[in-house]
Design a protein around this motif. Structure first.
Motif, mmCIF file in Angstrom:
data_model
loop_
_atom_site.group_PDB
_atom_site.id
_atom_site.type_symbol
_atom_site.label_atom_id
_atom_site.label_comp_id
_atom_site.label_asym_id
_atom_site.label_seq_id
_atom_site.Cartn_x
_atom_site.Cartn_y
_atom_site.Cartn_z
ATOM 1 N N ASP A 83 0.875 -1.056 0.083
ATOM 2 C CA ASP A 83 0.044 -0.163 -0.104
ATOM 3 C C ASP A 83 0.704 1.202 0.073
ATOM 4 O O ASP A 83 0.506 2.210 -0.518
ATOM 5 C CB ASP A 83 -0.950 -0.178 1.190
ATOM 6 C CG ASP A 83 -2.125 -1.027 1.102
ATOM 7 O OD1 ASP A 83 -2.344 -1.542 -0.053
ATOM 8 O OD2 ASP A 83 -2.653 -1.342 2.168
ATOM 9 N N ALA A 84 1.896 1.243 0.854
ATOM 10 C CA ALA A 84 2.935 2.508 0.903
ATOM 11 C C ALA A 84 3.556 2.748 -0.620
ATOM 12 O O ALA A 84 3.656 3.660 -0.989
ATOM 13 C CB ALA A 84 3.905 2.215 1.936
ATOM 14 N N ILE A 85 3.752 1.580 -1.254
ATOM 15 C CA ILE A 85 4.494 1.770 -2.700
ATOM 16 C C ILE A 85 3.135 2.075 -3.499
ATOM 17 O O ILE A 85 3.665 3.314 -4.421
ATOM 18 C CB ILE A 85 4.773 0.299 -3.132
ATOM 19 C CG1 ILE A 85 5.964 -0.104 -2.206
ATOM 20 C CG2 ILE A 85 5.081 0.321 -4.809
ATOM 21 C CD1 ILE A 85 6.435 -1.594 -2.592
ATOM 22 N N ARG A 86 2.058 1.872 -3.492
ATOM 23 C CA ARG A 86 0.967 2.281 -4.446
ATOM 24 C C ARG A 86 0.830 3.685 -4.045
ATOM 25 O O ARG A 86 0.441 4.418 -4.810
ATOM 26 C CB ARG A 86 -0.398 1.393 -4.253
ATOM 27 C CG ARG A 86 -0.001 0.096 -4.873
ATOM 28 C CD ARG A 86 -1.315 -0.743 -4.654
ATOM 29 N NE ARG A 86 -1.011 -2.237 -5.386
ATOM 30 C CZ ARG A 86 -1.498 -3.352 -4.848
ATOM 31 N NH1 ARG A 86 -2.274 -3.367 -3.943
ATOM 32 N NH2 ARG A 86 -1.174 -4.353 -5.458
ATOM 33 N N GLN A 87 0.669 4.117 -2.852
ATOM 34 C CA GLN A 87 0.276 5.598 -2.579
ATOM 35 C C GLN A 87 1.643 6.134 -2.849
ATOM 36 O O GLN A 87 1.288 7.462 -3.614
ATOM 37 C CB GLN A 87 0.322 5.524 -0.833
ATOM 38 C CG GLN A 87 -0.042 7.031 -0.583
ATOM 39 C CD GLN A 87 -1.409 7.477 -1.146
ATOM 40 O OE1 GLN A 87 -2.397 6.689 -0.974
ATOM 41 N NE2 GLN A 87 -1.330 9.082 -1.313
ATOM 42 N N ALA A 88 2.800 5.928 -2.722
ATOM 43 C CA ALA A 88 4.040 6.805 -3.346
ATOM 44 C C ALA A 88 3.858 6.811 -4.793
ATOM 45 O O ALA A 88 4.342 8.181 -5.245
ATOM 46 C CB ALA A 88 5.352 5.983 -2.809
ATOM 47 N N GLU A 89 3.368 6.180 -5.494
ATOM 48 C CA GLU A 89 3.555 6.157 -6.727
ATOM 49 C C GLU A 89 2.339 6.873 -7.522
ATOM 50 O O GLU A 89 2.243 6.999 -8.757
ATOM 51 C CB GLU A 89 3.379 4.674 -7.653
ATOM 52 C CG GLU A 89 5.032 4.263 -7.185
ATOM 53 C CD GLU A 89 4.933 2.511 -7.738
ATOM 54 O OE1 GLU A 89 4.055 2.121 -8.405
ATOM 55 O OE2 GLU A 89 6.189 2.114 -7.680
ATOM 56 N N THR A 90 1.279 7.146 -6.589
ATOM 57 C CA THR A 90 0.096 7.810 -7.262
ATOM 58 C C THR A 90 0.252 9.143 -7.905
ATOM 59 O O THR A 90 -0.444 9.411 -8.908
ATOM 60 C CB THR A 90 -0.872 8.232 -6.244
ATOM 61 O OG1 THR A 90 -0.483 8.760 -5.087
ATOM 62 C CG2 THR A 90 -1.601 6.605 -5.737
ATOM 63 N N GLY A 129 8.703 8.582 -2.187
ATOM 64 C CA GLY A 129 7.541 9.052 -3.101
ATOM 65 C C GLY A 129 7.388 10.569 -3.049
ATOM 66 O O GLY A 129 7.065 11.071 -4.255
ATOM 67 N N GLN A 130 7.818 11.179 -2.051
ATOM 68 C CA GLN A 130 7.715 12.724 -2.203
ATOM 69 C C GLN A 130 8.795 13.288 -3.075
ATOM 70 O O GLN A 130 8.337 14.213 -3.639
ATOM 71 C CB GLN A 130 8.060 13.102 -0.598
ATOM 72 C CG GLN A 130 6.828 12.751 0.415
ATOM 73 C CD GLN A 130 7.169 13.066 1.770
ATOM 74 O OE1 GLN A 130 8.346 13.244 2.226
ATOM 75 N NE2 GLN A 130 6.398 12.826 2.749
ATOM 76 N N GLN A 131 9.901 12.617 -2.887
ATOM 77 C CA GLN A 131 10.943 13.238 -3.960
ATOM 78 C C GLN A 131 10.550 12.934 -5.219
ATOM 79 O O GLN A 131 10.719 13.609 -6.557
ATOM 80 C CB GLN A 131 12.512 12.486 -3.607
ATOM 81 C CG GLN A 131 12.931 12.880 -2.392
ATOM 82 C CD GLN A 131 13.217 14.473 -2.026
ATOM 83 O OE1 GLN A 131 13.694 15.124 -3.019
ATOM 84 N NE2 GLN A 131 12.478 15.172 -1.135
ATOM 85 N N LEU A 132 10.002 11.554 -5.660
ATOM 86 C CA LEU A 132 9.719 11.368 -6.956
ATOM 87 C C LEU A 132 8.594 12.133 -7.428
ATOM 88 O O LEU A 132 8.612 12.596 -8.601
ATOM 89 C CB LEU A 132 9.180 9.805 -6.863
ATOM 90 C CG LEU A 132 10.486 8.884 -6.635
ATOM 91 C CD1 LEU A 132 9.821 7.401 -6.530
ATOM 92 C CD2 LEU A 132 11.305 8.845 -8.269
ATOM 93 N N ARG A 133 7.631 12.397 -6.672
ATOM 94 C CA ARG A 133 6.543 13.313 -6.986
ATOM 95 C C ARG A 133 7.065 14.718 -7.361
ATOM 96 O O ARG A 133 6.536 15.510 -8.289
ATOM 97 C CB ARG A 133 5.383 13.374 -5.934
ATOM 98 C CG ARG A 133 4.454 12.216 -5.857
ATOM 99 C CD ARG A 133 3.306 12.544 -4.932
ATOM 100 N NE ARG A 133 3.572 12.703 -3.569
ATOM 101 C CZ ARG A 133 3.844 11.521 -2.590
ATOM 102 N NH1 ARG A 133 3.667 10.380 -3.266
ATOM 103 N NH2 ARG A 133 4.045 11.937 -1.452
#
Length: 143
Positions: free
Chosen positions: A14-21, A118-122
């Motif tokens: 779930d953390a992966i999916r959330q980070a990738e949204t 995920g924050q950095q990727l976004r």
């Protein structure tokens, strides 16, 4: 054998999916009991290649590698994300994980590290809503 309960595994996925949204970036988690090399970063490089993480369009994959029985781990970002994040980003993220791993809280540490990546990727690779696709599986890979 997984160091995670089914609920913990789901929390990580779930953390992966959330980070990738909101990003075109891709995050994977690979877990194995023992690290087959002396250096967990070297093993992470091998796993990164085996999982095809270098094949993302923007070279913005991030691998969280954990050898739980050996108490070794690494975080590996591809060249696209490495060129963008602050110089100390991966080291400070490893420090965050280490603060949880030392107490055996692997799922919690991974989830928070994934959120941070995920924050950095976004920020650097925002989701464009048109051409972005999920290029890599979100599940945890095990050896």
């Amino acid at each position: 054998m997984s160091p995670f309960t089914p609920d913990q595994q789901q929390r990580i996925v779930d953390a992966i999916r959330q980070a990738e949204t909101a990003t075109s970036g891709e995050i994977r988690v690979h877990v194995e009991p023992k690290c087959s090399t002396a250096d967990p970063v070297q093993r992470a490089i091998e796993v990164f290649a085996r999982l095809g993480m270098h094949q993302t369009k923007a070279r913005n994959g991030v691998l969280f590698y954990l050898a739980h029985a050996d108490r070794k781990f690494a975080i590996l970002g591809d060249q696209g994300i490495n060129a963008k994040v602050p110089a100390d980003f991966w080291e400070s993220t490893k420090d965050l994980l280490r603060s949880y791993f030392v107490n055996g809280e692997y799922a919690e540490g991974l989830s928070l590290g994934i959120e941070r990546a995920g924050q950095q990727l976004r920020q650097y690779f925002p989701y464009d809503g048109v051409t972005d696709i999920n290029e890599l599986a979100d599940d945890i890979s095990f050896d």
